[in-house]
Write an enzyme that holds these catalytic residues in place. Sequence first.
Site, short mmCIF file in Angstrom:
data_model
loop_
_atom_site.label_atom_id
_atom_site.label_comp_id
_atom_site.label_asym_id
_atom_site.label_seq_id
_atom_site.Cartn_x
_atom_site.Cartn_y
_atom_site.Cartn_z
N GLY A 18 -18.83 5.09 -21.64
CA GLY A 18 -18.25 5.70 -20.44
C GLY A 18 -18.86 7.06 -20.18
N ALA A 19 -20.13 7.22 -20.60
CA ALA A 19 -20.77 8.54 -20.57
C ALA A 19 -21.14 9.01 -19.16
CB ALA A 19 -22.03 8.53 -21.44
N ASN A 88 -15.04 5.59 -25.37
CA ASN A 88 -14.39 6.31 -24.28
C ASN A 88 -14.33 5.53 -22.96
OD1 ASN A 88 -13.63 8.91 -22.76
ND2 ASN A 88 -15.57 8.28 -21.82
N SER A 140 -4.58 7.09 -24.48
CA SER A 140 -3.88 7.72 -23.36
C SER A 140 -2.48 8.12 -23.81
CB SER A 140 -3.77 6.77 -22.18
OG SER A 140 -2.93 7.34 -21.19
N TYR A 153 -2.54 -1.24 -18.53
CA TYR A 153 -3.32 -0.09 -19.02
C TYR A 153 -2.59 0.56 -20.19
CZ TYR A 153 -5.57 4.54 -18.86
OH TYR A 153 -6.23 5.71 -19.18
N ALA A 154 -1.28 0.85 -19.98
CA ALA A 154 -0.50 1.54 -21.02
C ALA A 154 -0.40 0.67 -22.27
CB ALA A 154 0.88 1.89 -20.49
N ALA A 155 -0.22 -0.64 -22.07
CA ALA A 155 -0.10 -1.53 -23.23
C ALA A 155 -1.42 -1.58 -24.01
CB ALA A 155 0.29 -2.94 -22.76
N ALA A 156 -2.53 -1.63 -23.28
CA ALA A 156 -3.85 -1.67 -23.95
C ALA A 156 -4.09 -0.37 -24.71
CB ALA A 156 -4.96 -1.90 -22.92
N LYS A 157 -3.73 0.77 -24.11
CA LYS A 157 -3.95 2.06 -24.77
C LYS A 157 -3.02 2.21 -25.99
CE LYS A 157 -7.15 3.90 -22.10
NZ LYS A 157 -8.51 4.20 -22.60
N1 NAD Z 1 -8.52 10.76 -16.35
C1 NAD Z 1 -7.34 10.64 -16.97
O1 NAD Z 1 -6.31 11.17 -16.50
C2 NAD Z 1 -7.23 9.88 -18.26
C3 NAD Z 1 -6.03 9.97 -18.96
C4 NAD Z 1 -5.90 9.27 -20.16
C5 NAD Z 1 -6.94 8.53 -20.62
N2 NAD Z 1 -8.11 8.46 -19.93
C6 NAD Z 1 -9.20 7.64 -20.49
O2 NAD Z 1 -10.36 8.42 -20.57
C7 NAD Z 1 -11.50 7.56 -20.57
C8 NAD Z 1 -12.54 8.11 -19.62
O3 NAD Z 1 -12.02 8.05 -18.31
P1 NAD Z 1 -12.33 9.15 -17.18
O4 NAD Z 1 -11.05 9.82 -16.86
O5 NAD Z 1 -13.50 9.96 -17.57
O6 NAD Z 1 -12.64 8.21 -15.93
P2 NAD Z 1 -14.03 7.91 -15.20
O7 NAD Z 1 -13.69 6.81 -14.25
O8 NAD Z 1 -14.61 9.17 -14.68
O9 NAD Z 1 -14.97 7.37 -16.37
C9 NAD Z 1 -14.85 6.09 -16.92
C10 NAD Z 1 -16.25 5.59 -17.22
O10 NAD Z 1 -16.15 4.33 -17.91
C11 NAD Z 1 -17.13 3.48 -17.35
N3 NAD Z 1 -16.73 2.08 -17.52
C12 NAD Z 1 -15.66 1.45 -16.97
N4 NAD Z 1 -15.66 0.17 -17.33
C13 NAD Z 1 -16.73 -0.03 -18.13
C14 NAD Z 1 -17.26 -1.15 -18.80
N5 NAD Z 1 -16.71 -2.38 -18.70
N6 NAD Z 1 -18.36 -0.98 -19.56
C15 NAD Z 1 -18.96 0.22 -19.65
N7 NAD Z 1 -18.52 1.33 -19.00
C16 NAD Z 1 -17.41 1.19 -18.26
C17 NAD Z 1 -17.21 3.84 -15.88
O11 NAD Z 1 -18.44 3.42 -15.29
C18 NAD Z 1 -17.06 5.35 -15.94
O12 NAD Z 1 -18.31 6.01 -16.02
C19 NAD Z 1 -10.98 6.17 -20.22
O13 NAD Z 1 -10.83 5.39 -21.39
C20 NAD Z 1 -9.60 6.46 -19.65
O14 NAD Z 1 -8.74 5.37 -19.77
C21 NAD Z 1 -8.29 9.13 -18.75
#
Ligand code: NAD
Length: 248
Positions: A18-19, A88, A140, A153-157
């Site tokens: 998720g970089a 991530n 999360s 989403y919540a269940a998976a996390k």
């Molecule tokens: N933003 C929030 O409020 C929040 C809160 C709690 C947890 N998170 C978690 O943080 C992590 C990062 O999220 P973020 O907030 O930076 O969102 P974001 O949407 O900016 O980044 C998520 C990234 O994951 C990539 N991605 C999605 N599905 C993918 C897949 N199947 N294979 C490879 N890459 C994939 C996307 O292309 C994206 O670049 C996630 O796991 C998210 O659930 C975010």
Amino acid sequence: MPFLDQFDFSGRRVCVTGAAGGIGSAMARAFHGLGATVLLADRDRDGVAALAVELGGRAEWHAYDQSDIASIEGLARAAGEADVLLNNAGILVYEPLLKLTWEDLRRVVDTNLVGVIALTRLVGEGMVRRRRGTVIHTGSQLAFSGAEFRAVYAAAKAGVSQFTKTAALEWGRHGVRVNCIAPGRTLTNMNRRLLSDPADHAKGLERIPLGRYGRPEDIANAAVFLASEAASYITGHTLIVDGGWILP
Ligand SMILES: NC(=O)c1ccc[n+]([C@@H]2O[C@H](COP(=O)([O-])OP(=O)(O)OC[C@H]3O[C@@H](n4cnc5c(N)ncnc54)[C@H](O)[C@@H]3O)[C@@H](O)[C@H]2O)c1
């Protein structure tokens, strides 16, 4: 060891999934800034390619789909002798439970839980063999509370936090630590819809004792700490980084 040397990642290989996203790119920048070689993985190949160019040396990118086992195996091979795995990548489906489709259910569970477990299992195998390495999941805070319209989403996390404990238990004696970060609402694309609604934006802020939403850097800082020598006695833990949202 001098205190600050605990945060020196020179010569370390860090794989970030998720970089291309908000939190993942902040993590990549933080570890790269501390001397690591970073492997940037995302399904958004343009995003990771651009970030690799921006970072210059010590940055590689890899097109990756966390919902596909062949792609997960490919990333595990590319990760090679990774010292740090930052699990991530994730997606959010925001729908009332009664509107949930089978496809959405599979997509969220496959990406946010199954893919995380599969990649950890494959990259962790080498860490266990080398008796060195650490894995950090981005879970999360919704793993610990109800979350309207985000049931799957919540269940998976919640599953990710639970998986963290078992992986830590099995691999601790092999010198591998496994932890999880549970962010609260953080300013990234994932929350675009919620944050663009002024009423919801204000309502969310009211709940946060520290009076602001999280920045991606807040989560990256926690990842640096958990991956560092300063956290060498911490494993199986989920660190909530939410400005106190969970407290009331
Ligand atoms: N933003 C929030 O409020 C929040 C809160 C709690 C947890 N998170 C978690 O943080 C992590 C990062 O999220 P973020 O907030 O930076 O969102 P974001 O949407 O900016 O980044 C998520 C990234 O994951 C990539 N991605 C999605 N599905 C993918 C897949 N199947 N294979 C490879 N890459 C994939 C996307 O292309 C994206 O670049 C996630 O796991 C998210 O659930 C975010």
